[in-house]
Design an enzyme around this catalytic site. Structure first.
Site, PDB file in Angstrom:
ATOM      1  N   TYR A  93     -16.352  16.759  20.801  1.00 30.49           N
ATOM      2  CA  TYR A  93     -16.517  18.071  20.181  1.00 30.49           C
ATOM      3  C   TYR A  93     -15.604  19.102  20.815  1.00 30.49           C
ATOM      4  O   TYR A  93     -15.542  19.247  22.031  1.00 30.49           O
ATOM      5  CB  TYR A  93     -17.962  18.564  20.288  1.00 30.49           C
ATOM      6  CG  TYR A  93     -18.099  20.050  20.061  1.00 30.49           C
ATOM      7  CD1 TYR A  93     -17.649  20.611  18.863  1.00 30.49           C
ATOM      8  CD2 TYR A  93     -18.616  20.895  21.031  1.00 30.49           C
ATOM      9  CE1 TYR A  93     -17.734  21.990  18.658  1.00 30.49           C
ATOM     10  CE2 TYR A  93     -18.699  22.268  20.829  1.00 30.49           C
ATOM     11  CZ  TYR A  93     -18.253  22.809  19.647  1.00 30.49           C
ATOM     12  OH  TYR A  93     -18.308  24.159  19.432  1.00 30.49           O
ATOM     13  N   CYS A 120       0.830  -1.224   0.000  1.00 28.56           N
ATOM     14  CA  CYS A 120       0.000   0.000   0.000  1.00 28.56           C
ATOM     15  C   CYS A 120       0.851   1.256   0.000  1.00 28.56           C
ATOM     16  O   CYS A 120       0.368   2.339  -0.319  1.00 28.56           O
ATOM     17  CB  CYS A 120      -0.890   0.049   1.231  1.00 28.56           C
ATOM     18  SG  CYS A 120      -1.782  -1.464   1.543  1.00 28.56           S
ATOM     19  N   ARG A 144     -29.404  11.570  11.932  1.00 26.40           N
ATOM     20  CA  ARG A 144     -30.724  12.109  12.278  1.00 26.40           C
ATOM     21  C   ARG A 144     -31.602  12.257  11.062  1.00 26.40           C
ATOM     22  O   ARG A 144     -32.780  11.898  11.072  1.00 26.40           O
ATOM     23  CB  ARG A 144     -30.530  13.489  12.889  1.00 26.40           C
ATOM     24  CG  ARG A 144     -30.745  13.443  14.338  1.00 26.40           C
ATOM     25  CD  ARG A 144     -30.635  14.833  14.870  1.00 26.40           C
ATOM     26  NE  ARG A 144     -30.095  14.731  16.205  1.00 26.40           N
ATOM     27  CZ  ARG A 144     -29.566  15.752  16.848  1.00 26.40           C
ATOM     28  NH1 ARG A 144     -29.451  16.930  16.241  1.00 26.40           N
ATOM     29  NH2 ARG A 144     -29.131  15.585  18.066  1.00 26.40           N
TER      30      ARG A 144
END
Lengths: 450, 450
Positions: free
Chosen positions: A426, A42, A442
Site C-alpha cells: 500500500y 497475441c 472480507r
C-alpha cells in the site's frame, strides 16, 4: 535422437529451442504450413492497430536463428498424416506440392488453434479476414487503412482487441455477437459492464449488436457489407471473423491420438498423449484447472510456452510435471482492463459447485490521488469449503494486479477468510489502505459465514 | 461497555468505527494529542508535492462524523498515564492544561510512531521539519513553496517520497543518508539501483550524499543550511528530518505493558497486550512475519487498518486472529516503482536462514509494445526447503504487480518450484508470455536444485 515438431508458433518453437539446449546432439526439426515460426500471435492485434510499425518485432526467433542453433525449420510444409506404428509422418511441401516422409523418435504435436469458420454464406470473398498468422495481420492492417467501415463477427478477446484497433484507426465498426453480451466468457454482470463501456466510449465509431448473427456476406468479389438473421444490412469495407477458435486436431485424431471432453488433445502432466513417443503442447491440447482437476481448453500463449518447455524437459530426460492452469487472462479495450483467473461463477455452477460470490467497485488508488480510477472485482468461492474458485476484475484502474494477486492464492487452495488476511502493498499512488481485493475477500468471507 | 482509545490516525480510528458498528451500545471515545483524527498519513507527501490542493482530502472521517455516529473525539488531549489496576487513564487537555481521569472497560493503545529525532545541534529552529501530522504537512508545503534549496536527512521511504515532492517543485535538494545507500531497508544491490536512478533523473536538482551525517543545523532563528560530520556545509532554506521512525510506547511501557524485542508493544493474535483489557494496534505494536513467526516492527497503514479492525472484533466478542504480516510495501520516485514483500536477503541471513537468491531484469510487457519498461526482480528462498522468503522489485515497469503476486504465494509457504508454475495473466500490453516473476522463479528453482 530425432525430435520432430509439428507447428512452430509458441508451443512448438519453445519445445524446439529448449530441447536443443538440453540435448545438443538431438536432431530437432520443425514442420509448419505457416510462413513464419516463433512469433507472438497475441501481438497481432497491436500490430494491426499500429502500436508499432514493423511486424518483424513480433518475431521472437527467425528461421535463420533456429538454423544457426542447429534446429531445422521447414516453412510451408504441411504435415498430412502421422504413422505412429512406423514412427513417421507424411509431409507436403506447399510450394512444390511434393510429398515425402520423415522418421521420428519423438513427435510433438503443436498444431495450435484456428478460427472457427461460422456458417455464413459468401464467406470467402475478398476483404473478409480471420486473424491467425502474421500474413493475416499484414493483410488486415493494409485493408484497415483503406476502410471507412467494418464489421467484426464475434465479441470475444480477439474481436474486442481488434475493435480497439479498428476504432483507433477511426474506422466505424459494428460488432455482432450471437450471445446476449460480448465477452460472454465472463459472468453476465461483468460482460454487461464491458459492453456498456464499449458502447459509450466512442459512440460515433462503434455499434454493438448482440443476440443476432451474420447470415450472409454481401458483395461480389469484394465485401460490401453483411446481412444478419433479422435481415439487417450493415455496410462494411472489411469483415473480420472472430467467432471463436478451435483446436487443430485432425491429423492427431486420425492417427489415434485421444481427445479430451473439450475436443482438444488429452495429455498427461508430462505432455504425453495416449500414443508412445507422441507428445502434444500449446493451443491444441486440453488443460486441467489446477484448483480442481477439471479439464478445460484454455488456449493462451502463456500456457503454450510453459507446456513447450515441459515437453522438452520430458523428452530430454528431465522429468517434470505441468500441474495445470488457472485460466488467468487479461485484455484491454482502450483504458479498460479486463482480467480473470480461475472459474467464472457460471463455469463453477455448470461443474456442480455450490458457489457464493460478491462483486464490489472501489478506487484502485487513494481517492485523493488525481489518477485514481475504479476497479470492479467479482470473487467466487465454494460454499462448503470456502475455497476461492476464481475472480474477475474490470476497470480503468489497475484490475490486473488484483487478479494476479488472487491467482497465486488459487494455486494453494486459499479460502476467502485467508485471502482477507493477505498483505498487499500500500501507498497512495498504488492502492487503498485496504486494497479492493481485501475488501472483496472480507465481504465474501462474511457472506460465507452467514 | 466503555471503550477508550488512545490515538486516532489509522489503527485508533478504525478500531473506534468498527467497535461502534459492532456494539452500538458501547461508549467509544478517542483521545489524541493531535488536531486531527482519521487521516491518511501516507498521503502527506503527495499533499506536500501538490498532487491535490486541499488537505481535507486526506481526512477519511471528520470528528463531526465520528460524533454523529456516537463516538467521542477529544482532540488536543494527551493521555499522560495509564492506571491498569484502576482501569483509568490520566488525560491532559492541551488547550486548557486541565488534567482529568477517564475510566475504561477496554483500553486500546494506538499511539502510532513518531520520527526519530537525530542527535543534531540546533535542531529546533524554524524551517526544520518532520512529517507526521496534518499540521506538519501544511507547514512543510507552505515553506517548500518559498524555498529554493533543501536538505533531507535520511533516505528511507519518507525521505524519498519527499525528495520527489521537493524536486517536482524545482527545489534543489540534497539528501544525506548515514548508511552506504539510500533505501537501505532493501538489499544492497537493489538500493544501489534506486540510488543510481535518483542521482541521474534530475541531476541539476538532486544530490545524494551517503556514508555521512548531519552534525549541526546552521542558522539563527531560521535555518540557512547544515554542516555534516566531514565539515561539509550545504545551504538550505528548509531541512526535513526523516531519519526513521520509532514506536510511541512511553505511557504503555510505564504502565507495565510489555514490549517485544523490536521495542514496539507485544500483542497476541487477538491484539491483547500482557495486561488484561488493554489492547494495542497500529504503528506502536510489534508484528510477526506470517511465513516464519519472526517478530518485526513494520509500521504501515495497511497493517494498522487490519489490526484496528481485528481489535474491535475481539473487544466486541467476535474472536478473530490477526495472523501476521509479510512486510509488503511499495513506494515510487517519479516513474520508478520500488516494491517488496517478505524478507530481504540480509534480514533472512540475520535471522539464521541459509538463503539462495536470484536477480533478473526483464521487460514488464511485450518488447514490441511502445510503453514496455524494465523491471528488476530479486527473489530469496530458503536453501533447505526451497520455500520463498521474499522478493524485491524495482523499475519503471510494473514492479508492484509482481510483488503482490508473490505476496499471496508467501502466505502459503510456496516454493520456488511451485511459483514457477504460477499462471499469470498475459497479453502484450500487460506482461511477457513468460512473466518476469516466472522467469525469476525458474532461475531460482534451477539454482536451488544445483
Amino acid at each position: 535422437m530425432k525430435i520432430v515438431i509439428i507447428g512452430g508458433v509458441a508451443g512448438g518453437s519453445k519445445t524446439a529451442a529448449k530441447a536443443k539446449r538440453l540435448c545438443p546432439d538431438a536432431q530437432v526439426d520443425i514442420y509448419t504450413q505457416d510462413t513464419h515460426v516463433s512469433y507472438s500471435a497475441c501481438g497481432l492485434p497491436y500490430y494491426v492497430q499500429g502500436n508499432f510499425e514493423d511486424y518483424h518485432n513480433l518475431i521472437i526467433r527467425t528461421p535463420e536463428k533456429f538454423r544457426k542453433d542447429g534446429i531445422g525449420v521447414y516453412l510451408r510444409h504441411r504435415v498430412t498424416k502421422i504413422y505412429p506404428e512406423n514412427k513417421k509422418i507424411e509431409v507436403r511441401n506447399l510450394e512444390t506440392d511434393a510429398k515425402f516422409y520423415v522418421q521420428y523418435d519423438k513427435l510433438v504435436i503443436a498444431t495450435g488453434a484456428k478460427p472457427v469458420m461460422p456458417d455464413i454464406k459468401n464467406c470467402h470473398i475478398k476483404n473478409v479476414f480471420t486473424l491467425r498468422t502474421v500474413e493475416d495481420g499484414i493483410n488486415l492492417r493494409v485493408q484497415l487503412r483503406k476502410s471507412k467501415t467494418a464489421v467484426i463477427v464475434g465479441g470475444g478477446y480477439i474481436g474486442l482487441e481488434l475493435l480497439e484497433a479498428f476504432v483507433a484507426n477511426k474506422v466505424r465498426t459494428t460488432m455482432i455477437e450471437r450471445s446476449r453480451h460480448i465477452m460472454s466468457i465472463l459472468d453476465d454482470e461483468i460482460s454487461e459492464l464491458v459492453q456498456n463501456f464499449v458502447e459509450t466510449l466512442y459512440p460515433d465509431l462503434t455499434e454493438v449488436i448482440t443476440g443476432e448473427y451474420v447470415k450472409e456476406i454481401l458483395g461480389e468479389g469484394y465485401v460490401t457489407g453483411v446481412k444478419t438473421n433479422t435481415g439487417k444490412v450493415i455496410k462494411a469495407d472489411l469483415v473480420l471473423l472472430a467467432a471463436g477458435v478451435e483446436p487443430v486436431v485432425d491429423i492427431a485424431s486420425e492417427a489415434g491420438v485421444k481427445l479430451g471432453k473439450t475436443g482438444a488433445i488429452k495429455v498427461n502432466s508430462r505432455m504425453e498423449t495416449n500414443i508412445k513417443d507422441i507428445y502434444a503442447c500449446g493451443d491444441c491440447i486440453e488443460n486441467i484447472y489446477s484448483m480442481t482437476g477439471i479439464p478445460a481448453w484454455i488456449p493462451l500463449g502463456s500456457n503454450a510456452n510453459k507446456e513447450g518447455r515441459c515437453t522438452a524437459m520430458n523428452i530430454c530426460g528431465h522429468p517434470e510435471d505441468f500441474e495445470g492452469v488457472l485460466g488467468s487472462a487479461v485484455t484491454k479495450y482502450f483504458g479498460l482492463t479486463i482480467s480473470r483467473t480461475g472459474f467464472t461463477e457460471k463455469f463453477a455452477r455448470q461443474n456442480g459447485f455450490d458457489t457464493v460470490s460478491v462483486m464490489i467497485t472501489k478506487k484502485d488508488k487513494a481517492g485523493y490521488m488525481p489518477d485514481a480510477e475504479n476497479v470492479t472485482l467479482k470473487l467466487v468461492a465454494d460454499k462448503r469449503t470456502h475455497q476461492l474458485l476464481g475472480g474477475q476484475a474490470i476497470g480503468c484502474g489497475d484490475a490486473d494486479k488484483r487478479i494476479n494477486t488472487l491467482s497465486t492464492a488459487l494455486l494453494k487452495y486459499v479460502t476467502a477468510e485467508e485471502l482477507s488476511g493477505a498483505d498487499i502493498t500500500y501507498a497512495p499512488p498504488f492502492s487503498t489502505s485496504i486494497d479492493p481485493l481485501i475488501s472483496a475477500a472480507r465481504l465474501l468471507a462474511e457472506k460465507l459465514q452467514k
